[in-house]
Design a protein around this motif. Structure first.
Motif, short mmCIF file in Angstrom:
data_model
loop_
_atom_site.label_atom_id
_atom_site.label_comp_id
_atom_site.label_asym_id
_atom_site.label_seq_id
_atom_site.Cartn_x
_atom_site.Cartn_y
_atom_site.Cartn_z
N PRO A 87 -10.77 -1.59 -16.80
CA PRO A 87 -9.90 -1.64 -17.98
C PRO A 87 -9.82 -0.34 -18.77
O PRO A 87 -8.73 0.08 -19.17
N GLU A 88 -10.96 0.31 -18.99
CA GLU A 88 -10.96 1.56 -19.77
C GLU A 88 -10.17 2.67 -19.07
O GLU A 88 -9.49 3.46 -19.72
N LYS A 89 -10.27 2.71 -17.74
CA LYS A 89 -9.52 3.71 -16.97
C LYS A 89 -8.03 3.44 -17.04
O LYS A 89 -7.22 4.36 -17.23
N ILE A 90 -7.62 2.18 -16.88
CA ILE A 90 -6.21 1.82 -16.97
C ILE A 90 -5.68 2.16 -18.35
O ILE A 90 -4.58 2.70 -18.51
N ALA A 91 -6.46 1.83 -19.38
CA ALA A 91 -6.03 2.10 -20.75
C ALA A 91 -5.83 3.60 -20.97
O ALA A 91 -4.89 4.02 -21.66
N GLU A 92 -6.71 4.43 -20.37
CA GLU A 92 -6.59 5.88 -20.52
C GLU A 92 -5.34 6.38 -19.80
O GLU A 92 -4.63 7.26 -20.31
N LEU A 93 -5.04 5.84 -18.61
CA LEU A 93 -3.83 6.23 -17.89
C LEU A 93 -2.59 5.85 -18.68
O LEU A 93 -1.65 6.65 -18.82
N VAL A 94 -2.57 4.64 -19.21
CA VAL A 94 -1.41 4.19 -19.98
C VAL A 94 -1.27 5.00 -21.27
O VAL A 94 -0.16 5.35 -21.69
N ALA A 95 -2.40 5.35 -21.89
CA ALA A 95 -2.35 6.17 -23.10
C ALA A 95 -1.72 7.53 -22.81
O ALA A 95 -0.97 8.07 -23.63
N SER A 96 -2.02 8.08 -21.63
CA SER A 96 -1.43 9.38 -21.29
C SER A 96 0.07 9.25 -21.02
O SER A 96 0.84 10.14 -21.36
N ILE A 97 0.49 8.12 -20.43
CA ILE A 97 1.92 7.88 -20.25
C ILE A 97 2.60 7.72 -21.61
O ILE A 97 3.66 8.30 -21.87
N ALA A 98 1.96 6.97 -22.49
CA ALA A 98 2.52 6.76 -23.83
C ALA A 98 2.63 8.07 -24.60
O ALA A 98 3.60 8.30 -25.33
N ARG A 99 1.64 8.95 -24.44
CA ARG A 99 1.69 10.25 -25.12
C ARG A 99 2.90 11.04 -24.63
O ARG A 99 3.62 11.67 -25.42
N GLY A 100 3.14 11.01 -23.33
CA GLY A 100 4.32 11.68 -22.78
C GLY A 100 5.60 11.06 -23.31
O GLY A 100 6.57 11.77 -23.61
N CYS A 101 5.63 9.74 -23.41
CA CYS A 101 6.81 9.06 -23.94
C CYS A 101 7.10 9.49 -25.37
O CYS A 101 8.26 9.71 -25.75
#
Length: 358
Positions: A113-127
């Protein structure tokens, strides 16, 4: 007894990952987003399209490619999502389209979960950097097909542009100039060549590039520059006011010549002047160690330019000043000429001269 968890899929971990990513996704919301995370689809209100005479939807999809192997080796997940957003949305803006929303797909060997959340956070930052809403996605767990620490990213985005005011080859004229916007590094292209050099010339990600005082790992994980808002600002000023902005080219796989050729009419040629910029140090370094011929280098890597704007010559200075005002460096790097003025039978773009010396 056979259960889904015994097969390697952890539904509870997936639910936990969704909870952890919600706050990151919420920060990308635009006023047009309807509902929240957790439904079967994402919803986006397009009633604002009525302001266009001829509303046209634009779509683009892409992934990050083998740059994910570098992120996996470094166990670094907080930047790679920006690469995904850049690869997708910056293909949309070349027509003048405003990116509206993006959906992502994350495949993993094991849901942590923490890894997925970090990946999604990086996508969100790009968005957020692109002004695009992240309205949905999918996380897929593939035990047996992928190793536990493996992952892959893909995404798709939709944008909108007035069909009567699209940029492209139909606007480009002889005498136009090419304005370069610098790359932040290798971006997310050419990593198969990079990994080949690392493997065959015994380079480690811990190797320090002396001139940069950074390790190869630090350099290679640098996120891709996102140009969407800079391009849209240029479109809203130069094109809407004077029609002097004619095209953009996003410099990805294939390099400068092949990508700019896609926005040139058959009778015109874009000649880049290498003397107007220096090849990035990290590219010089790997090309020298890997004995990469110049032709291969220029067809594989961006050579330091991530986006090109093609502009009427009388407004070139205005375009550069406008980009500077937004914090984006820019310079004239080439000129559009009639193809029959030179020996250019099989290419619409080429590079001439020698790169600046440092």
């Amino acid at each position: 007894m056979s259960t889904y968890s015994l097969s390697g899929v952890d539904i509870d971990a997936g639910d936990r990952a969704v909870e952890l990513m919600k706050s990151s996704i919420a920060k990308t919301n635009r006023k047009e987003v309807i509902g929240g995370l957790g439904g079967f689809a994402g919803y986006f209100d397009i009633s604002n399209a009525k302001k266009f005479n001829k509303p046209v939807l634009a779509t683009s999809t892409d992934g990050v490619g083998t740059k994910t192997a570098i992120a996996q080796a470094l166990k670094e997940h907080k930047y790679i999502g920006e690469d995904l957003v850049a690869m997708v949305v910056d293909d949309l803006v070349v027509s003048g389209a405003e990116p509206l929303y993006l959906t992502d797909y994350i495949a993993v060997g094991k849901v942590i979960p923490e890894k997925i959340a970090e990946l999604v956070a990086s996508i969100a930052r790009g968005c957020r950097k692109a002004g695009v809403a992240l309205i949905g996605g999918e996380t897929a767990e593939h035990p047996g097909l992928m190793e536990e620490d493996e992952f892959d990213l893909a995404g798709a985005a939709t944008g909108i542009v007035d069909g009567e005011n699209m940029l492209g080859s139909h606007l480009v004229k002889a005498g136009d100039v090419a304005i370069a916007m610098p790359a932040s590094g290798f971006h997310a292209n050419g990593y198969s060549l990079i990994r080949y050099i690392l493997k065959n010339f015994n380079l480690s990600l811990d190797t320090t590039i002396p001139e940069l005082q950074k390790t190869l790992g630090e350099v290679l994980i640098t996120p891709t520059e996102i140009y969407a808002l800079d391009c849209l600002a240029l479109y809203n000023s130069l094109y809407k006011n004077s029609k002097s902005l004619h095209a953009f080219a996003h410099i990805t796989g294939g390099g400068l010549a092949e990508n700019t050729a896609r926005v040139l009419p058959d009778n015109l040629h874009l000649r880049f002047d290498r003397t107007t910029w220096a090849l990035p140090l990290e590219m010089e370094y790997l090309a020298k160690i890997g004995q990469v011929p110049l032709a291969d280098l220029e067809r594989t890597w961006n050579c330091g330019i991530g986006m090109v704007a093609i502009v009427a010559p009388n407004d070139a200075d205005l375009a550069i000043r406008s980009l500077f005002a937004r914090g984006m460096d820019a310079w004239v790097c080439g000129e559009v000429i009639n193809a029959n003025n030179g020996n250019y039978p099989s290419a619409k773009a080429s590079l001439a001269g020698n790169y600046q010396k440092r």
